[in-house]
Enzyme design. Structure first.
Site: not given
Ligand code: G3P
Length: 214
Positions: A27, A56, A82-84
Site C-alpha cells: 500500500t 504500510a 514498514v515502507k520507507l
C-alpha cells in the site's frame, strides 16, 4: 517471481487472494486515501486476508518520527512491513528498524545506487518504480535488470519488488530479469490469465462434449 497486489481496497485483495496466487500486498498513502477507510483497521484486515507480508508506508518526514511510526505499525500485526522512502532519513530509519528485527520496504527507488544503499542499510525489500521512470522517458526495466545484476554480484539478499507496474509486459519482463516480486494493480491481474485462444478452446471443447454420441 511472486505476485503482490498494489491496493488497499479489501474487495480487490480478497478477490486476488481467492485465486490462490497472492503472496503479499503493498500500500502507499495514495492508495490508503483512495480506499477511504481507517488506516490501522485497513492494514490489519489486509494482513488477515493476505496471509503474507503487507507494506504500510510511513508519512513522517524526519527519521525519529519514521522510527516511531514504523514501530507502531509493526505492532499492529506480525505481517506488517514498514515502507520507507529512499532518502537519507529513510536509510537511517531502515537501519534502526532492521536492527530491531522489523522488516522494511524502501520505496520510490529510481537508481541502482539508491537500491545498493537500501540493501546496505538492511532493507528486506527495495521497490524500483518502472512506470514512473517511463513517464519521464527512462527505461524502468533496465533498472530492474541492473539492480538484479548488482545484488547478485555482491550476494545481497534484499528482495526486489518491481513496482509502478502499468502493463502485462512489465510483469513478464520483471520475471525474466529476476525481480523477486511484482506488485500489481488489481485491474491488471485479469489481463494476465485471459487469452482468446484459451476462451475459444474451452468453447470448442464444451460444444464437442455436448454434441458427442457416446
Ligand atoms: O507500487 C508503487 C505504485 O503504487 C505506484 O504506482 O502507478 O502510481 O506509479 P504508480
Amino acid at each position: 517471481m511472486k505476485f503482490y497486489i498494489d491496493s488497499a481496497i479489501i474487495s480487490e485483495i480478497t478477490e486476488i487472494a481467492n485465486w490462490g496466487i497472492l503472496s503479499g500486498v503493498t500500500t502507499n498513502p495514495t492508495l490508503i486515501a483512495q480506499a477511504g477507510q481507517n488506516f490501522k483497521e485497513t492494514i490489519i484486515k489486509i494482513c488477515e486476508i493476505a496471509k503474507g507480508p503487507v507494506s504500510a508506508e510511513v508519512t513522517a518526514e524526519n527519521y525519529q518520527e519514521m522510527i516511531e511510526q514504523g514501530k507502531e505499525f509493526a505492532n499492529w500485526h506480525e505481517l506488517v512491513v514498514v515502507k520507507l522512502p529512499c532518502n537519507i532519513n529513510g536509510l537511517k530509519a531502515c537501519r534502526y528498524l532492521s536492527s530491531q528485527g522489523i522488516p522494511t520496504n524502501l520505496t520510490l527507488c529510481f537508481s541502482v545506487n539508491q537500491a545498493l544503499l537500501c540493501a546496505r542499510a538492511g532493507a528486506k525489500y527495495v521497490s524500483p518504480f518502472i512506470g514512473r521512470l517511463e513517464d519521464i522517458n527512462e527505461n524502468g526495466l533496465n533498472l530492474i535488470e541492473s539492480i538484479r545484476e548488482v545484488f547478485t554480484v555482491h550476494s545481497l539478499k534484499t528482495e526486489i519488488i518491481a513496482a509502478s507496474i502499468r502493463t502485462p509486459q512489465h510483469i513478464t519482463e520483471s520475471a525474466r530479469l529476476g525481480a523477486n516480486i511484482a506488485t500489481i494493480p488489481y485491474k491488471l491481474f485479469a489481463n494476465l490469465i485471459k487469452h482468446p485462444l484459451t476462451d475459444s478452446g474451452i468453447d470448442k471443447f464444451m460444444q464437442d462434449w455436448k454434441n458427442r454420441n457416446n
